[in-house]
Motif scaffolding. Sequence first.
Motif, mmCIF file in Angstrom:
data_model
loop_
_atom_site.group_PDB
_atom_site.id
_atom_site.type_symbol
_atom_site.label_atom_id
_atom_site.label_comp_id
_atom_site.label_asym_id
_atom_site.label_seq_id
_atom_site.Cartn_x
_atom_site.Cartn_y
_atom_site.Cartn_z
ATOM 1 N N TYR A 1 0.857 -1.100 0.133
ATOM 2 C CA TYR A 1 0.051 0.208 -0.206
ATOM 3 C C TYR A 1 0.831 1.328 0.098
ATOM 4 O O TYR A 1 0.407 2.322 -0.714
ATOM 5 C CB TYR A 1 -1.081 0.045 1.272
ATOM 6 N N MET A 2 1.885 1.405 0.906
ATOM 7 C CA MET A 2 2.694 2.472 1.058
ATOM 8 C C MET A 2 3.817 2.478 -0.223
ATOM 9 O O MET A 2 4.728 1.859 0.092
ATOM 10 C CB MET A 2 3.408 2.709 2.329
ATOM 11 N N TRP B 1 -5.622 4.176 0.316
ATOM 12 C CA TRP B 1 -4.528 4.698 0.047
ATOM 13 C C TRP B 1 -4.266 5.552 -1.352
ATOM 14 O O TRP B 1 -4.551 4.883 -2.366
ATOM 15 C CB TRP B 1 -3.236 3.601 0.000
#
Length: 214
Positions: free
Chosen positions: A150-151, A187
């Motif tokens: 996700y990041m 996100w």
Amino acid sequence: MGLPKRYGTGATGSTKTATTTATSSVMTSKPIAEVSSRKEGGASGGDAFDDFFREEKSKKEQTKLSKLFNDDFVMPRSPSGRVLKFSIHSTWGDQHYVGLSGIEIFDQFGTAIKFRNPKRQISAEPKDINVLPGYRNDPRVVTNLIDGVYMTCDDMHVWLTPFAQGKDHTITIDLGEKVTLSMIRIWNYNKSRIHSGRGVKDLVIELDHRAIFK
């Protein structure tokens, strides 16, 4: 309720969390430089007449969004259901593309939901950037949103699709069974500062056709 932007390369960012028991934690971001035959960024050239109609259209869309998001919506506590639908209504400024880096979904025990068959469990409309002429094997497909990464700024783990104000832009996720939710973390698109406007701004989330976040 709009999603905030996240700046930089994915390591840092601003977070907005809406809490009621059913929490939508929204982490957002910023996009990439694109080599494309499609015009990116601001309005195309034209005379004052074109500019006038463009401004009028923008005003109408803003009025629609105000009506949609300024009602007395109350987020339900611990909603239960099987099918989630994310309806994207605006970006942070980009007129042609919208994207996300990931969607995390947690059950009533705070456990992240895993997806056994992502290709069957998640879909989008428009599907992804590959629907455009000149694109064929771009890796920014919708299954990336639930791949567990996700990041990120990596094209292999984000989703990008064409955007047109006033049109439908949706993501549908089948959880496989009825689930009671405690949190959804979104996100936003976070490739680089250059196209940060591609992140999602205004969003409605429905669970089995019932709004649970907006």
